[in-house]
Design a protein around this motif. Structure first.
Motif, PDB file in Angstrom:
ATOM      1  N   UNK A   1       3.621  14.389   1.106  1.00  0.00           N
ATOM      2  CA  UNK A   1       4.794  14.973   0.456  1.00  0.00           C
ATOM      3  C   UNK A   1       5.923  13.949   0.471  1.00  0.00           C
ATOM      4  N   UNK A   2       6.453  13.630  -0.715  1.00  0.00           N
ATOM      5  CA  UNK A   2       7.603  12.722  -0.802  1.00  0.00           C
ATOM      6  C   UNK A   2       8.831  13.525  -1.217  1.00  0.00           C
ATOM      7  N   UNK A   3       9.995  13.128  -0.675  1.00  0.00           N
ATOM      8  CA  UNK A   3      11.230  13.855  -0.945  1.00  0.00           C
ATOM      9  C   UNK A   3      11.849  13.422  -2.262  1.00  0.00           C
ATOM     10  N   UNK A   4      12.855  14.174  -2.705  1.00  0.00           N
ATOM     11  CA  UNK A   4      13.598  13.821  -3.915  1.00  0.00           C
ATOM     12  C   UNK A   4      14.247  12.444  -3.751  1.00  0.00           C
ATOM     13  N   UNK A   5      14.176  11.647  -4.797  1.00  0.00           N
ATOM     14  CA  UNK A   5      14.790  10.311  -4.845  1.00  0.00           C
ATOM     15  C   UNK A   5      14.187   9.345  -3.836  1.00  0.00           C
ATOM     16  N   UNK A   6      13.075   9.666  -3.258  1.00  0.00           N
ATOM     17  CA  UNK A   6      12.396   8.723  -2.356  1.00  0.00           C
ATOM     18  C   UNK A   6      11.738   7.629  -3.189  1.00  0.00           C
ATOM     19  N   UNK A   7      11.345   6.534  -2.521  1.00  0.00           N
ATOM     20  CA  UNK A   7      10.771   5.432  -3.292  1.00  0.00           C
ATOM     21  C   UNK A   7       9.835   4.594  -2.445  1.00  0.00           C
ATOM     22  N   UNK A   8       8.857   3.992  -3.140  1.00  0.00           N
ATOM     23  CA  UNK A   8       7.975   2.991  -2.541  1.00  0.00           C
ATOM     24  C   UNK A   8       8.332   1.664  -3.199  1.00  0.00           C
ATOM     25  N   UNK A   9       8.719   0.666  -2.396  1.00  0.00           N
ATOM     26  CA  UNK A   9       9.170  -0.629  -2.892  1.00  0.00           C
ATOM     27  C   UNK A   9       8.093  -1.669  -2.605  1.00  0.00           C
ATOM     28  N   UNK A  10       7.780  -2.497  -3.607  1.00  0.00           N
ATOM     29  CA  UNK A  10       6.807  -3.584  -3.460  1.00  0.00           C
ATOM     30  C   UNK A  10       7.554  -4.913  -3.415  1.00  0.00           C
ATOM     31  N   UNK A  11       7.250  -5.755  -2.412  1.00  0.00           N
ATOM     32  CA  UNK A  11       7.923  -7.048  -2.285  1.00  0.00           C
ATOM     33  C   UNK A  11       6.907  -8.151  -2.006  1.00  0.00           C
ATOM     34  N   UNK A  12       7.346  -9.395  -2.262  1.00  0.00           N
ATOM     35  CA  UNK A  12       6.573 -10.603  -1.921  1.00  0.00           C
ATOM     36  C   UNK A  12       5.145 -10.580  -2.454  1.00  0.00           C
ATOM     37  N   UNK A  13       5.003 -10.187  -3.712  1.00  0.00           N
ATOM     38  CA  UNK A  13       3.699 -10.272  -4.368  1.00  0.00           C
ATOM     39  C   UNK A  13       2.860  -9.021  -4.301  1.00  0.00           C
ATOM     40  N   UNK A  14       3.253  -8.006  -3.537  1.00  0.00           N
ATOM     41  CA  UNK A  14       2.475  -6.759  -3.493  1.00  0.00           C
ATOM     42  C   UNK A  14       2.458  -6.122  -4.878  1.00  0.00           C
ATOM     43  N   UNK A  15       1.302  -5.545  -5.266  1.00  0.00           N
ATOM     44  CA  UNK A  15       1.148  -4.974  -6.600  1.00  0.00           C
ATOM     45  C   UNK A  15       0.624  -3.542  -6.505  1.00  0.00           C
ATOM     46  N   UNK A  16       1.131  -2.689  -7.409  1.00  0.00           N
ATOM     47  CA  UNK A  16       0.750  -1.275  -7.397  1.00  0.00           C
ATOM     48  C   UNK A  16      -0.742  -1.081  -7.649  1.00  0.00           C
TER      49      UNK A  16
END
Length: 376
Positions: free
Chosen positions: A153-168
């Protein structure tokens, strides 16, 4: 004694186990389910203008509602052979993700965490109330697998951030029951849920929403299929460098000597009929070199440099004989007389003088002969 040795061995094995590197995550192959933005087991429902980049499907259920107003750039498959195959590949992928060896255990809320590649397992529900950072550490092939035993369960306006070359495309969420994405949340990765998935209003997903048995519910969402970008490579340098021409110095103009005529007066002895010798000045031209700079125009002779830089040497204008220039005085009675005679008189005078010279020469020679006889 034997018991002590066994204890030492057990401790050594435990120490080696603790020092062993954690297992790395591997990409989860989705098979034909790769092309789907949304795949459900029982039904798909949508409210509002949701946008799907990939395919939309359901199997073994048949119900798909809300398209339109929702739109999909891919194909729609409802309980056909294509959807059946996609559900079969989804089941295979779900089980493969669940079997990957553990890297690190997680629990509760992932908010504020920064995780590197690996397999993260939760033995119960998992939540995200804020921001989660997945750090690829400069490796575009880094893989993240989350094994959630119960709900996600993710909350409102939550986010997953990718950095330094990580890809979805390399992020996978294997969920043991159902998943819910909060309002206006930003999510990364493919969700493989056993039961159902709900994307609340304006939730954005870079990944896939794939439910094995239950339904998928959408509400004005945007779902884009992730694409992996290969690591940049530097091509090898080939070929032989071409040498660069070096400018050649040009020779400077060279001074050359130019002969200049200079008049000098040399006295010449002339015997008179009476046997006495008189000196008559005679003009003689002597060349005196005068330095000039090379480079006459077109290479022609001249006193100055030419246009093409060629050197030249030419005699300068002859200097008038002394006493014959403008305003000068003639030297000698004979010259004054000759200058005042007409052309015919000058010729006669010349003949007379030549005859006198011959006579003088004869007299001079005769006298020398007589003198030699007398002396002998």
């Amino acid at each position: 004694m034997a018991g002590g040795a066994a204890g030492v061995v057990i401790l050594a094995v435990a120490w080696v186990w603790q020092q062993s590197p954690a297992f790395a995550a591997t990409p989860v192959g989705l098979g034909t389910a790769t092309s789907y933005s949304v795949l459900a087991g029982s039904a798909v429902t949508n409210t509002g203008p949701s946008t799907l980049q990939g395919d939309l499907g359901v199997s073994p259920g048949t119900a798909i509602t809300g398209f339109p107003p929702g739109i999909t750039a891919g194909a729609i498959h409802a309980a056909d052979a294509v959807a059946v195959q996609a559900q079969s590949d989804l089941t295979t992928a779900y089980n493969a993700a669940a079997r990957q060896p553990l890297t690190t255990s997680v629990a509760g809320d992932l908010v504020g965490m920064t995780l590197t590649e690996g397999v993260y397992r939760s033995t119960s529900s998992l939540a995200l109330s804020g921001q989660l950072t997945l750090d690829g550490q400069g490796n575009p092939n880094s893989v993240f697998v989350f094994q959630v035993a119960s709900t996600l369960i993710t909350a409102s306006a939550s986010s997953v951030i990718l950095t330094n070359g990580a890809q979805a495309c390399n992020v996978f969420w294997q969920v043991g029951s159902s998943a819910t994405l909060g309002t206006a949340s930003s999510f990364k990765g493919s969700i493989l849920a056993l039961t159902s998935i709900t994307a609340e209003t304006n939730a954005v997903v870079e990944g896939r929403v794939l439910a094995r048995n239950g339904q998928v519910s959408l509400d004005t969402n945007v779902i884009t299929n992730p694409a992996c970008t290969p690591a940049a490579t530097t091509p090898p340098i080939s070929g032989t460098p071409t040498p660069t021409a070096t400018p050649t110095e040009t020779a400077s103009p060279t001074e050359t000597a130019t002969a200049t005529a200079t008049a000098t007066s040399t006295p010449t002895a002339t015997e008179t009929a009476s046997g006495s010798a008189t000196a008559t000045p005679t003009a003689t031209t002597v060349d005196s070199p005068t330095p000039t700079t090379a480079g006459g125009a077109g290479g022609a002779a001249g006193n100055g440099p030419g246009a093409n830089g060629a050197s030249s040497s030419a005699p300068a204008a002859a200097v008038p004989l002394a006493g014959t220039g403008a305003g000068g005085r003639n030297q000698g009675t004979n010259i004054d007389t000759a200058a005042g005679l007409p052309v015919g008189g000058q010729e006669a005078l010349g003949i007379v003088m030549a005859a006198l010279a011959v006579t003088a020469a004869i007299v001079f020679a005769a006298r020398r002969v007589l003198g030699r006889r007398r002396s002998s």
